[in-house]
Scaffold this motif. Sequence first.
Motif, mmCIF file in Angstrom:
data_model
loop_
_atom_site.group_PDB
_atom_site.id
_atom_site.type_symbol
_atom_site.label_atom_id
_atom_site.label_comp_id
_atom_site.label_asym_id
_atom_site.label_seq_id
_atom_site.Cartn_x
_atom_site.Cartn_y
_atom_site.Cartn_z
ATOM 1 N N GLN A 52 -0.017 8.546 -1.227
ATOM 2 C CA GLN A 52 -0.778 9.594 -0.580
ATOM 3 C C GLN A 52 -1.268 8.918 0.733
ATOM 4 O O GLN A 52 -1.671 9.615 1.608
ATOM 5 C CB GLN A 52 -2.216 9.862 -1.454
ATOM 6 C CG GLN A 52 -1.643 10.207 -2.993
ATOM 7 C CD GLN A 52 -1.561 9.405 -3.789
ATOM 8 O OE1 GLN A 52 -1.350 8.216 -3.477
ATOM 9 N NE2 GLN A 52 -1.688 9.782 -5.095
ATOM 10 N N SER A 53 -1.276 7.600 0.858
ATOM 11 C CA SER A 53 -1.796 7.150 2.115
ATOM 12 C C SER A 53 -0.293 7.048 3.217
ATOM 13 O O SER A 53 -0.780 6.471 4.381
ATOM 14 C CB SER A 53 -2.024 5.663 2.038
ATOM 15 O OG SER A 53 -0.664 4.919 1.846
ATOM 16 N N VAL A 107 0.872 -1.154 -0.032
ATOM 17 C CA VAL A 107 0.078 -0.168 0.010
ATOM 18 C C VAL A 107 0.780 1.215 0.015
ATOM 19 O O VAL A 107 0.513 2.092 -0.500
ATOM 20 C CB VAL A 107 -0.910 0.000 1.166
ATOM 21 C CG1 VAL A 107 -1.735 1.420 1.303
ATOM 22 C CG2 VAL A 107 -1.887 -1.118 1.241
ATOM 23 N N TRP A 108 2.063 1.232 0.837
ATOM 24 C CA TRP A 108 2.646 2.277 1.153
ATOM 25 C C TRP A 108 3.487 2.611 -0.314
ATOM 26 O O TRP A 108 3.417 3.976 -0.849
ATOM 27 C CB TRP A 108 3.886 2.019 1.904
ATOM 28 C CG TRP A 108 4.530 3.255 2.588
ATOM 29 C CD1 TRP A 108 4.965 4.612 2.159
ATOM 30 C CD2 TRP A 108 4.335 3.563 4.013
ATOM 31 N NE1 TRP A 108 5.262 5.211 3.134
ATOM 32 C CE2 TRP A 108 4.951 4.780 4.328
ATOM 33 C CE3 TRP A 108 3.944 2.819 5.091
ATOM 34 C CZ2 TRP A 108 5.164 5.419 5.492
ATOM 35 C CZ3 TRP A 108 4.194 3.500 6.238
ATOM 36 C CH2 TRP A 108 4.834 4.578 6.690
ATOM 37 N N ALA A 122 -1.167 4.193 11.364
ATOM 38 C CA ALA A 122 -1.940 2.731 11.428
ATOM 39 C C ALA A 122 -1.156 1.733 11.678
ATOM 40 O O ALA A 122 -1.495 0.769 12.547
ATOM 41 C CB ALA A 122 -2.487 2.787 9.820
ATOM 42 N N VAL A 133 0.267 3.399 -3.148
ATOM 43 C CA VAL A 133 -0.332 4.702 -2.746
ATOM 44 C C VAL A 133 0.070 5.452 -1.873
ATOM 45 O O VAL A 133 0.041 5.603 -0.656
ATOM 46 C CB VAL A 133 -1.759 4.266 -2.308
ATOM 47 C CG1 VAL A 133 -2.658 5.483 -2.266
ATOM 48 C CG2 VAL A 133 -2.505 2.948 -2.931
ATOM 49 N N THR A 153 0.563 9.433 5.551
ATOM 50 C CA THR A 153 0.161 9.774 6.728
ATOM 51 C C THR A 153 -0.672 8.678 7.402
ATOM 52 O O THR A 153 -0.476 8.551 8.633
ATOM 53 C CB THR A 153 -0.389 11.050 6.418
ATOM 54 O OG1 THR A 153 0.211 11.930 6.049
ATOM 55 C CG2 THR A 153 -0.897 11.750 8.036
ATOM 56 N N ILE A 154 -1.623 8.270 6.874
ATOM 57 C CA ILE A 154 -2.424 7.294 7.610
ATOM 58 C C ILE A 154 -1.776 6.153 7.916
ATOM 59 O O ILE A 154 -1.645 5.601 9.033
ATOM 60 C CB ILE A 154 -3.603 6.894 6.455
ATOM 61 C CG1 ILE A 154 -4.568 8.197 6.347
ATOM 62 C CG2 ILE A 154 -4.413 5.605 7.126
ATOM 63 C CD1 ILE A 154 -5.415 8.031 5.337
ATOM 64 N N MET A 155 -0.942 5.564 7.151
ATOM 65 C CA MET A 155 -0.072 4.453 7.310
ATOM 66 C C MET A 155 1.070 4.592 8.295
ATOM 67 O O MET A 155 1.306 3.747 9.146
ATOM 68 C CB MET A 155 0.832 4.024 5.998
ATOM 69 C CG MET A 155 -0.099 3.490 4.902
ATOM 70 S SD MET A 155 -0.687 1.920 5.226
ATOM 71 C CE MET A 155 0.505 0.733 5.243
#
Length: 124
Positions: free
Chosen positions: A98-99, A92-93, A106, A96, A101-103
């Motif tokens: 853009q993810s 995912v990293w 998370a 994507v 910060t979430i990653m």
Amino acid sequence: MPYELYKVVHVLGIAMVCVGIGATAVAALLAQNQHPGLPPLKKLSAITHGVGLLLILVSGFGILAKLHLSFTSPWLVLKLVVWLLLGVAPVVWRRVPQSATIMWWAVPALVALAGYLGLSKPMF
């Protein structure tokens, strides 16, 4: 293998997964700048992450067998879901960005959740 050794191997696997995911994050940042050290870092982070996942899985099931715990407990199923999420985190990293910060938040939250489930073994 003794129970204590399973626990040490389990913690080693957790550390390796976290290092692998962190290295993937760094590799994603370096990719934006076309850094020359990127290919070895990508390979090393993938190997570290994969070996860590394997150690977690094998030692986790070893611990379950030593403690004579059920393989169908809800807390164990949730831990396996967390394991799967941590397994796909580097993908995912990379795919994507853009993810990021979430990653960033998370991954530690997932590790903390897995720790809580493993230590308390709640009966839902």
